[in-house]
Write an enzyme that holds these catalytic residues in place. Structure first.
Site, PDB file in Angstrom:
ATOM      1  N   THR A 140       0.833  -1.200   0.000  1.00 31.20           N
ATOM      2  CA  THR A 140       0.000   0.000   0.000  1.00 31.20           C
ATOM      3  C   THR A 140       0.871   1.254   0.000  1.00 31.20           C
ATOM      4  OG1 THR A 140      -0.196   0.208   2.427  1.00 31.20           O
ATOM      5  CG2 THR A 140      -1.744  -1.268   1.315  1.00 31.20           C
ATOM      6  N   GLY A 141       0.339   2.311  -0.595  1.00 29.43           N
ATOM      7  CA  GLY A 141       1.105   3.546  -0.688  1.00 29.43           C
ATOM      8  C   GLY A 141       2.402   3.343  -1.429  1.00 29.43           C
ATOM      9  N   SER A 142       2.339   2.675  -2.583  1.00 27.74           N
ATOM     10  CA  SER A 142       3.577   2.242  -3.241  1.00 27.74           C
ATOM     11  C   SER A 142       3.886   2.995  -4.532  1.00 27.74           C
ATOM     12  CB  SER A 142       3.521   0.739  -3.532  1.00 27.74           C
ATOM     13  OG  SER A 142       2.289   0.357  -4.107  1.00 27.74           O
ATOM     14  N   THR A 143       3.365   4.204  -4.678  1.00 27.30           N
ATOM     15  CA  THR A 143       3.681   4.981  -5.879  1.00 27.30           C
ATOM     16  C   THR A 143       4.937   5.829  -5.716  1.00 27.30           C
ATOM     17  OG1 THR A 143       2.207   6.775  -5.176  1.00 27.30           O
ATOM     18  CG2 THR A 143       1.261   5.069  -6.612  1.00 27.30           C
TER      19      THR A 143
ATOM     20  N   SER B 225       7.429   3.170  12.627  1.00 28.28           N
ATOM     21  CA  SER B 225       8.494   4.176  12.665  1.00 28.28           C
ATOM     22  C   SER B 225       9.139   4.171  14.038  1.00 28.28           C
ATOM     23  CB  SER B 225       7.901   5.561  12.385  1.00 28.28           C
ATOM     24  OG  SER B 225       8.827   6.583  12.672  1.00 28.28           O
TER      25      SER B 225
ATOM     26  N   TYR C  39       1.269  11.875  14.768  1.00 29.25           N
ATOM     27  CA  TYR C  39       1.949  10.887  13.935  1.00 29.25           C
ATOM     28  C   TYR C  39       2.525   9.774  14.809  1.00 29.25           C
ATOM     29  CZ  TYR C  39       5.580   8.880  10.912  1.00 29.25           C
ATOM     30  OH  TYR C  39       6.387   8.020  10.193  1.00 29.25           O
TER      31      TYR C  39
ATOM     32  N   GLY D  35       8.515   6.777  -2.701  1.00 25.73           N
ATOM     33  CA  GLY D  35       9.162   6.619  -1.401  1.00 25.73           C
ATOM     34  C   GLY D  35       9.441   5.188  -1.002  1.00 25.73           C
ATOM     35  N   ILE D  36       9.275   4.915   0.290  1.00 29.85           N
ATOM     36  CA  ILE D  36       9.563   3.587   0.832  1.00 29.85           C
ATOM     37  C   ILE D  36       8.681   2.531   0.171  1.00 29.85           C
ATOM     38  CG2 ILE D  36       9.387   2.160   2.911  1.00 29.85           C
ATOM     39  CD1 ILE D  36      10.230   4.621   4.537  1.00 29.85           C
ATOM     40  N   GLY D  37       7.416   2.852  -0.049  1.00 29.72           N
ATOM     41  CA  GLY D  37       6.516   1.881  -0.655  1.00 29.72           C
ATOM     42  C   GLY D  37       6.952   1.463  -2.043  1.00 29.72           C
TER      43      GLY D  37
END
Length: 264
Positions: free
Chosen positions: A13-16, A141, A154, A18-20
């Site tokens: 998820t969130g893989s477009t 994190s 956060y 950065g880390i993803g």
């Protein structure tokens, strides 16, 4: 060590970016069929193209959905009803003083950072358990252990992820499904890079200087004295998704550059 996940399907998820995106690239390199997710089709297509540019034979698909919502999670599940590996990487961050954080922000951070992973894990873990193999990860994190004063909301969401990860690992005991949390330290992802770049432009100084000052001021306990790269974080995720990591579960594994001052 040779990691072969060619028979597995992985959702990141969130893989477009950065880390993803780095995790998706790493898993694609092991032969896994990787499902890229993002809020817009344009961003998903860009990520697919970026991976194919270096891995033309990668097995990839993409799903555009806002996974911070119930509707978005339902859409992904409808398109991809089964997966062997689920990496709950989707997350948002925003420095903001505690007294300036309204209720809406607390709720938004919990929905996106925590509930996105809860909803998807609730669905995919059941199929994994029935098949006797699976890997679930929560990208938490170091801020979930050492709550940063500059963004308490956060940190709260990242601590919650640790609780969900450990609790789900307990729930899936003996099923062949492992559940772990990854704790990156300060990492030079796309979003972080843009944040530091904006500060550097406003001050008229090199971005590298801003990054160094951040580590010295806000993360002085760092042992590597720099931001990690997204690939350094992704390497740990790929290992935890592997067959070789079958005895690692219920763990919160740090890739924080030594920021957390603890031997355990």
């Amino acid at each position: 060590m040779h990691i072969d996940l060619s028979s597995r399907t992985a959702i990141v998820t969130g893989s477009t970016a950065g880390i993803g995106l780095a995790i998706a690239k790493g898993l694609a390199g092991t032969g896994a069929h990787v499902v890229i997710t993002g809020r817009t089709q344009a961003r998903v297509d860009e990520a697919l193209s970026a991976i194919r540019a270096t891995q033309p034979d990668a097995k990839l698909s993409g799903v555009a959905a806002d996974l911070g919502t119930t509707e978005g999670a339902a859409h992904l599940i409808a398109v991809m009803p089964e997966a062997d590996i689920l990496v709950n990487n989707l997350g948002i961050f925003e420095p903001k003083a505690f007294f300036d954080i309204p209720d809406e922000d607390w709720q938004r951070f919990f929905e996106v950072n925590v509930m996105s992973g809860v909803r998807l894990s609730r669905h995919y873990a059941q199929g994994m358990a029935q098949r006797g193999w699976g890997r679930i990860q929560f990208v938490s994190s170091e801020s979930g252990v050492q709550i940063p004063a500059e963004m308490v909301h956060y940190g709260m969401s990242k601590t919650a992820q640790l609780a969900v990860s450990r609790g789900l690992a307990e729930t899936l005991a003996g099923t062949g499904v492992t559940v772990n949390a990854i704790l990156p330290g300060p990492t030079l992802s796309e979003g972080v890079g843009e944040f530091f770049g904006k500060i550097a432009a406003e001050r008229g100084v090199p971005q590298a200087q801003v990054e160094q000052e951040f580590i010295a001021t806000h993360r002085p306990s760092s042992l590597i004295k720099r931001l990690a790269s997204v690939d350094e974080v992704a390497n740990l995720s790929v290992y935890l998704a592997s067959e070789q990591a079958s005895a690692t579960t219920g763990a919160a594994v740090r890739v924080d550059g030594g920021v957390v001052r603890s031997a355990f």
